[in-house]
Scaffold this motif. Sequence first.
Motif, PDB file in Angstrom:
ATOM      1  N   HIS A   1       0.942  -1.325   0.025  1.00  0.00           N
ATOM      2  CA  HIS A   1       0.061   0.010  -0.090  1.00  0.00           C
ATOM      3  C   HIS A   1       0.923   1.150  -0.163  1.00  0.00           C
ATOM      4  O   HIS A   1       1.927   1.292   0.502  1.00  0.00           O
ATOM      5  CB  HIS A   1      -0.967  -0.024   1.246  1.00  0.00           C
ATOM      6  CG  HIS A   1      -2.035  -0.942   1.242  1.00  0.00           C
ATOM      7  ND1 HIS A   1      -3.029  -1.038   0.472  1.00  0.00           N
ATOM      8  CD2 HIS A   1      -1.888  -1.765   1.901  1.00  0.00           C
ATOM      9  CE1 HIS A   1      -3.958  -1.918   0.690  1.00  0.00           C
ATOM     10  NE2 HIS A   1      -3.406  -2.683   1.807  1.00  0.00           N
TER      11      HIS A   1
ATOM     12  N   TRP B   1     -10.306   2.451   3.813  1.00  0.00           N
ATOM     13  CA  TRP B   1      -9.261   3.156   3.563  1.00  0.00           C
ATOM     14  C   TRP B   1      -9.385   4.608   3.377  1.00  0.00           C
ATOM     15  O   TRP B   1     -10.346   5.155   3.082  1.00  0.00           O
ATOM     16  CB  TRP B   1      -8.609   2.958   1.918  1.00  0.00           C
ATOM     17  CG  TRP B   1      -8.357   1.387   1.661  1.00  0.00           C
ATOM     18  CD1 TRP B   1      -8.272   0.439   2.545  1.00  0.00           C
ATOM     19  CD2 TRP B   1      -7.601   1.027   0.340  1.00  0.00           C
ATOM     20  NE1 TRP B   1      -8.016  -0.917   1.805  1.00  0.00           N
ATOM     21  CE2 TRP B   1      -7.586  -0.608   0.681  1.00  0.00           C
ATOM     22  CE3 TRP B   1      -7.707   1.344  -0.791  1.00  0.00           C
ATOM     23  CZ2 TRP B   1      -7.221  -1.293  -0.564  1.00  0.00           C
ATOM     24  CZ3 TRP B   1      -7.438   0.682  -1.810  1.00  0.00           C
ATOM     25  CH2 TRP B   1      -6.973  -0.634  -1.636  1.00  0.00           C
TER      26      TRP B   1
ATOM     27  N   ASN C   1      -3.936  -1.684  -4.829  1.00  0.00           N
ATOM     28  CA  ASN C   1      -3.970  -1.315  -3.436  1.00  0.00           C
ATOM     29  C   ASN C   1      -2.943   0.018  -3.312  1.00  0.00           C
ATOM     30  O   ASN C   1      -2.791   0.429  -2.100  1.00  0.00           O
ATOM     31  CB  ASN C   1      -3.270  -2.471  -2.670  1.00  0.00           C
ATOM     32  CG  ASN C   1      -3.888  -3.604  -2.643  1.00  0.00           C
ATOM     33  OD1 ASN C   1      -5.168  -3.734  -2.632  1.00  0.00           O
ATOM     34  ND2 ASN C   1      -3.208  -4.779  -2.924  1.00  0.00           N
TER      35      ASN C   1
ATOM     36  N   THR D   1      -9.515  -1.903   9.550  1.00  0.00           N
ATOM     37  CA  THR D   1     -10.360  -3.094   9.624  1.00  0.00           C
ATOM     38  C   THR D   1     -11.235  -3.040  10.790  1.00  0.00           C
ATOM     39  O   THR D   1     -10.770  -3.451  11.976  1.00  0.00           O
ATOM     40  CB  THR D   1      -9.740  -4.391   9.195  1.00  0.00           C
ATOM     41  OG1 THR D   1      -9.022  -4.361   8.059  1.00  0.00           O
ATOM     42  CG2 THR D   1     -10.716  -5.724   9.204  1.00  0.00           C
TER      43      THR D   1
ATOM     44  N   GLN E   1     -14.038  -3.085   5.948  1.00  0.00           N
ATOM     45  CA  GLN E   1     -12.625  -2.587   5.864  1.00  0.00           C
ATOM     46  C   GLN E   1     -12.692  -1.247   5.188  1.00  0.00           C
ATOM     47  O   GLN E   1     -13.291  -1.111   4.129  1.00  0.00           O
ATOM     48  CB  GLN E   1     -11.792  -3.666   4.857  1.00  0.00           C
ATOM     49  CG  GLN E   1     -10.203  -3.291   4.684  1.00  0.00           C
ATOM     50  CD  GLN E   1      -9.627  -4.111   4.010  1.00  0.00           C
ATOM     51  OE1 GLN E   1      -9.697  -4.532   2.844  1.00  0.00           O
ATOM     52  NE2 GLN E   1      -8.641  -4.900   4.725  1.00  0.00           N
TER      53      GLN E   1
ATOM     54  N   THR F   1      -0.888   3.087   8.760  1.00  0.00           N
ATOM     55  CA  THR F   1      -0.570   4.147   7.897  1.00  0.00           C
ATOM     56  C   THR F   1       0.340   3.807   6.773  1.00  0.00           C
ATOM     57  O   THR F   1       1.564   3.217   7.359  1.00  0.00           O
ATOM     58  CB  THR F   1      -0.121   5.522   8.467  1.00  0.00           C
ATOM     59  OG1 THR F   1      -1.312   5.761   9.207  1.00  0.00           O
ATOM     60  CG2 THR F   1       0.115   6.539   7.513  1.00  0.00           C
TER      61      THR F   1
ATOM     62  N   LEU G   1      -2.228   5.936   2.004  1.00  0.00           N
ATOM     63  CA  LEU G   1      -3.375   5.807   2.728  1.00  0.00           C
ATOM     64  C   LEU G   1      -3.094   5.222   4.138  1.00  0.00           C
ATOM     65  O   LEU G   1      -2.173   4.636   4.504  1.00  0.00           O
ATOM     66  CB  LEU G   1      -4.495   4.959   1.898  1.00  0.00           C
ATOM     67  CG  LEU G   1      -3.859   3.425   1.432  1.00  0.00           C
ATOM     68  CD1 LEU G   1      -3.959   2.525   2.644  1.00  0.00           C
ATOM     69  CD2 LEU G   1      -4.625   2.713   0.251  1.00  0.00           C
ATOM     70  N   SER G   2      -4.203   5.268   4.888  1.00  0.00           N
ATOM     71  CA  SER G   2      -4.452   4.556   6.013  1.00  0.00           C
ATOM     72  C   SER G   2      -5.408   3.556   6.019  1.00  0.00           C
ATOM     73  O   SER G   2      -6.438   3.734   5.321  1.00  0.00           O
ATOM     74  CB  SER G   2      -4.628   5.330   7.203  1.00  0.00           C
ATOM     75  OG  SER G   2      -3.457   6.348   7.713  1.00  0.00           O
ATOM     76  N   THR G   3      -5.336   2.424   6.660  1.00  0.00           N
ATOM     77  CA  THR G   3      -6.327   1.377   6.777  1.00  0.00           C
ATOM     78  C   THR G   3      -6.846   1.230   8.094  1.00  0.00           C
ATOM     79  O   THR G   3      -6.146   1.100   8.782  1.00  0.00           O
ATOM     80  CB  THR G   3      -5.927  -0.055   5.986  1.00  0.00           C
ATOM     81  OG1 THR G   3      -5.018  -0.625   6.987  1.00  0.00           O
ATOM     82  CG2 THR G   3      -5.111   0.185   4.505  1.00  0.00           C
TER      83      THR G   3
END
Length: 295
Positions: free
Chosen positions: A58, A121, A251, A65, A119, A93, A61-63
């Motif tokens: 990735h 982003w 991604n 879940t 999930q 991040t 972005l930050s993810t």
Amino acid sequence: MIDRIIDARRRDLGDGFVVGRVLPAPFRRTVGPFIFFDHMGPATYAPGAGFDVRPHPHIGLSTVTWLFEGEIMHRDSLGFVQPITPGAVNWMTAGRGIVHSERSSDATRASGQTLHGIQAWIALPEGAEEVEPGFWHHPADMLPSITFDGAKRTLIAGSAFHATAPAATHSPLFYIDVDAEPGARVQLPDDHAERALYVAEGAIELDGIRYDAGKMLVLTPGAPVHFITPGRARVMLLGGAPIGERHIFWNLVSSRPERIEQAKRDWAEGRFAMVPGETDFIPLPEEPKAPEPMS
């Protein structure tokens, strides 16, 4: 009150794992900085079965879940190994680049499980797209929880209702899980430029109209909005400041298409740091084919 209604579109990610893809949508790519929003499951795995999302990269972005049920084992190129469980925030991040895998743990693979969650982003603003990658775990008891009018509101990230969640964000946003009893009345925050709600379970009524699970309502800026729940419901509230145009490939997210191209080359040529102890990975996907010309 409602600017757009987005239906979750069914996507099979393999191994019987089906998600509802909500963002990006053809006519609405983002809500605030939220650029990707998938409703995962519910998917049931029998004992001995599980899922394996192999290491993948990735950027930009930050993810996060957010699980309602089940467990996912997170491993990343920084060396973090963390089970993701319901009620906890695991904020990754990517910044200039990170690689991670998501798999069934040995315990859930042996026992079987039902996996259900969201999930998301969150695109980083231009000045933070190349920050150092990082991962932070915030257990459930660290998250602000606000209960009134028949609904428990858990602040996953950002600021709302005079509270701030512990996850380190880079732009103004809010992300809330609402667990509502029958007859609950839920007001949305009105101090963010862009707002939406997503019905994950049950149904809501807004302005006398019923909306069932699988629908995201993108709301008119500034308008006071509340909904009621005819039965038990789970609703996600999200939004924030507009992030501006973003490019997405696989991604990878960036405000600059040339940065996407660089990340693609870096992954294809093995220049990303990998997840310790893991040797497999997801290859760079092929570019979508252009449509055939019409005769």
